[in-house]
Design a protein around this motif. Structure first.
Motif, PDB file in Angstrom:
ATOM      1  N   ALA A 110      41.399  40.125  42.773  1.00 28.18           N
ATOM      2  CA  ALA A 110      40.529  40.984  41.972  1.00 28.18           C
ATOM      3  C   ALA A 110      39.068  40.929  42.393  1.00 28.18           C
ATOM      4  O   ALA A 110      38.376  41.954  42.445  1.00 28.18           O
TER       5      ALA A 110
ATOM      6  N   ASP B 145      40.353  44.391  44.950  1.00 30.70           N
ATOM      7  CA  ASP B 145      41.521  45.105  44.429  1.00 30.70           C
ATOM      8  C   ASP B 145      41.256  45.480  42.975  1.00 30.70           C
ATOM      9  O   ASP B 145      41.431  44.667  42.062  1.00 30.70           O
TER      10      ASP B 145
ATOM     11  N   THR C 209      48.105  35.675  41.741  1.00 28.51           N
ATOM     12  CA  THR C 209      47.950  36.699  42.779  1.00 28.51           C
ATOM     13  C   THR C 209      46.856  37.683  42.403  1.00 28.51           C
ATOM     14  O   THR C 209      45.986  38.024  43.224  1.00 28.51           O
ATOM     15  N   ASP C 210      46.864  38.146  41.155  1.00 32.05           N
ATOM     16  CA  ASP C 210      45.828  39.085  40.711  1.00 32.05           C
ATOM     17  C   ASP C 210      44.457  38.418  40.661  1.00 32.05           C
ATOM     18  O   ASP C 210      43.447  39.030  41.044  1.00 32.05           O
TER      19      ASP C 210
ATOM     20  N   THR D 282      42.839  47.501  41.030  1.00 27.01           N
ATOM     21  CA  THR D 282      44.045  47.536  40.195  1.00 27.01           C
ATOM     22  C   THR D 282      44.346  46.141  39.651  1.00 27.01           C
ATOM     23  O   THR D 282      44.664  45.975  38.464  1.00 27.01           O
ATOM     24  N   ALA D 283      44.234  45.123  40.507  1.00 28.71           N
ATOM     25  CA  ALA D 283      44.423  43.746  40.056  1.00 28.71           C
ATOM     26  C   ALA D 283      43.349  43.360  39.040  1.00 28.71           C
ATOM     27  O   ALA D 283      43.630  42.684  38.033  1.00 28.71           O
TER      28      ALA D 283
ATOM     29  N   ARG E 219      44.197  44.812  35.724  1.00 25.71           N
ATOM     30  CA  ARG E 219      45.331  44.110  35.111  1.00 25.71           C
ATOM     31  C   ARG E 219      44.886  42.802  34.467  1.00 25.71           C
ATOM     32  O   ARG E 219      45.346  42.447  33.377  1.00 25.71           O
TER      33      ARG E 219
END
Length: 250
Positions: free
Chosen positions: A235, A32, A230-231, A34-35, A38
């Motif tokens: 990730a 992911d 969660t990220d 996007t994660a 972040r």
């Protein structure tokens, strides 16, 4: 786990620079992204020492997207260093960069180093991102080449970050920790284990610094503002290592 935030990046009255450094195996951005962006952005690093950067089709574009999304710019590395890469914030002044390919052992994966010399105000720093071999003997040989390369940068202070593929009691990890400060052991902060995000049980990723650098804190940024579990799980297949360091003025 809640943890006290590390110091923010700044320059002190004596010219020394407090910087944040993140070392992160991003598994070729196959998870992911996007994660991933972040997590990097929330850590607010001045330097990101990447392992397993994209190496194949449109690898530069993929790495550039990650840098832009996380508030960084590409410094060096990627496919040209066989995976390690360096990103930096706009706070860094770049003197020079060099991508280094290590000797290839037939049948094993090619390894390399992403290196740079940067300045933060009056503080001058050599930087190396590495991802060492899965094979014990080759890994140990690579650690010697890594230390040689670090010394050849010719800077008063230097740091190394990477995926060592070895725990702290192994010969390669021990060799590096004998010459350099193991930042987690020097000033533990956050949590220790970097593999795997779903079941953290071993520390195989680390940041090392030369003796003149003051380590203000180092570890996996669980509980750091903006970094969620969660990220971290989404990730990539490693957890990042974040360090705050005070680099003396040159």
């Amino acid at each position: 786990m809640a943890t006290t935030p590390l110091p923010r990046s700044h320059t002190e009255p004596d010219g020394s620079a407090v910087i944040r450094v993140l070392s992160y195996n991003i598994r070729s951005m196959r998870d992911d992204t996007t994660a991933l962006a972040r997590v990097i952005h929330a850590c607010a690093p001045d330097l990101v020492l990447v392992q397993e950067a994209p190496r194949f089709f449109r690898w530069r574009k993929k790495l550039a997207r990650l840098a832009a999304a996380s508030g960084q710019t590409i410094l060096s590395g990627g496919a040209t260093a066989a995976g390690p890469a360096l990103l930096c914030s706009m706070r860094a002044t770049v003197e020079r960069t060099e991508d280094v390919l290590l000797p290839l052992t037939p049948g094993l994966h090619r390894r390399g180093l992403a290196t740079a010399v940067v300045r933060f105000g009056a503080a001058r720093l050599g930087v190396v991102s590495c991802h060492l071999s899965l094979q014990k003997d080759e890994r140990y040989t690579q650690s010697g080449l890594l230390l040689d390369r670090l010394a050849a940068l010719g800077t008063p202070h230097a740091l190394v970050g990477g995926d060592l593929n070895e725990r702290p009691d192994g010969p390669t990890f021990t060799r590096l920790a004998a010459d350099l400060q193991d930042c987690w052991a020097t000033a533990p902060w956050g949590t220790e284990y970097t593999s795997t995000p779903a079941d953290p049980h071993q520390r195989i990723d680390a940041i090392f610094a030369t003796r003149g650098i003051e380590v203000l804190g180092c570890g996996v940024p669980y509980g750091h503002p903006g970094v969620t579990e969660t990220d971290l799980r989404a990730a990539t297949d490693h957890l990042p290592v974040l360090a705050a360091l005070r680099v003396p003025a040159a």
